[in-house]
Design a protein around this motif. Structure first.
Motif, PDB file in Angstrom:
ATOM      1  N   ASN A   6       0.820  -1.213   0.000  1.00 41.85           N
ATOM      2  CA  ASN A   6       0.000   0.000   0.000  1.00 41.85           C
ATOM      3  C   ASN A   6       0.849   1.256   0.000  1.00 41.85           C
ATOM      4  OD1 ASN A   6      -2.547  -1.315   0.066  1.00 41.85           O
ATOM      5  ND2 ASN A   6      -2.199  -1.757   2.227  1.00 41.85           N
ATOM      6  N   ILE A   7       0.356   2.250  -0.741  1.00 41.10           N
ATOM      7  CA  ILE A   7       1.039   3.534  -0.861  1.00 41.10           C
ATOM      8  C   ILE A   7      -0.010   4.627  -0.750  1.00 41.10           C
ATOM      9  CG2 ILE A   7       2.247   5.055  -2.481  1.00 41.10           C
ATOM     10  CD1 ILE A   7       3.721   2.656  -3.524  1.00 41.10           C
ATOM     11  N   GLU A   8       0.349   5.694  -0.049  1.00 39.41           N
ATOM     12  CA  GLU A   8      -0.552   6.845   0.014  1.00 39.41           C
ATOM     13  C   GLU A   8      -0.237   7.769  -1.152  1.00 39.41           C
ATOM     14  OE1 GLU A   8      -1.636  10.642   2.820  1.00 39.41           O
ATOM     15  OE2 GLU A   8      -0.871   8.832   3.775  1.00 39.41           O
ATOM     16  N   TYR A   9      -1.272   8.139  -1.868  1.00 38.97           N
ATOM     17  CA  TYR A   9      -1.129   9.053  -2.996  1.00 38.97           C
ATOM     18  C   TYR A   9      -2.332   9.975  -3.014  1.00 38.97           C
ATOM     19  CZ  TYR A   9      -0.933  10.833  -7.757  1.00 38.97           C
ATOM     20  OH  TYR A   9      -0.899  11.661  -8.848  1.00 38.97           O
ATOM     21  N   ASP A  10      -2.076  11.252  -3.073  1.00 35.97           N
ATOM     22  CA  ASP A  10      -3.135  12.256  -3.142  1.00 35.97           C
ATOM     23  C   ASP A  10      -4.147  12.109  -2.001  1.00 35.97           C
ATOM     24  OD1 ASP A  10      -4.109  14.542  -4.348  1.00 35.97           O
ATOM     25  OD2 ASP A  10      -5.398  13.435  -5.746  1.00 35.97           O
ATOM     26  N   GLY A  11      -3.629  11.778  -0.798  1.00 31.58           N
ATOM     27  CA  GLY A  11      -4.469  11.689   0.384  1.00 31.58           C
ATOM     28  C   GLY A  11      -5.246  10.391   0.541  1.00 31.58           C
ATOM     29  N   ARG A  12      -5.036   9.428  -0.340  1.00 32.65           N
ATOM     30  CA  ARG A  12      -5.732   8.141  -0.256  1.00 32.65           C
ATOM     31  C   ARG A  12      -4.716   7.003  -0.248  1.00 32.65           C
ATOM     32  NH1 ARG A  12      -9.820   7.347  -4.877  1.00 32.65           N
ATOM     33  NH2 ARG A  12     -10.127   5.440  -3.695  1.00 32.65           N
TER      34      ARG A  12
END
Length: 101
Positions: A6-12
């Motif tokens: 999992n990676i956080e991108y653009d707040g998600r």
């Protein structure tokens, strides 16, 4: 399909296979945006599900570089492949090879 990273991108939070295109392509340092588009376009008709297609994109790049998918995220040299490499991968992973007439 999920890879489990999992990676956080653009707040998600996203599984890496579910990232938007602009984020996914930057996960693989050796792949250019043009190479991403080229592989994506070639694989799209075979694997219409984007997560399955991306999993094959990672596997293809790792196979070309003769490394593991894990190491692919750290690989800094250029990814070099041609249409024959794409076709060989598709043939090996779909069993849709060209039969002699």
């Amino acid at each position: 399909m999920r890879l489990g990273v999992n990676i956080e991108y653009d707040g998600r939070n996203y599984d890496i296979l579910e990232l938007p295109n602009e984020a996914f392509v930057h996960l693989i340092p050796c792949m250019t945006e043009e190479q991403f588009r080229r592989i994506n376009a070639r694989f799209e008709h075979v694997w219409p599900d984007p997560t399955v297609r991306r999993n094959h994109m990672l596997s293809f790049a790792a196979e070309v570089l003769e490394t593991s998918v894990d190491y692919l995220f750290l690989y800094r040299d250029r990814l070099r492949f041609d249409d024959e490499d794409l076709e060989a991968y598709l043939q090996a992973h779909t069993k849709q090879g060209h039969r002699p007439s």
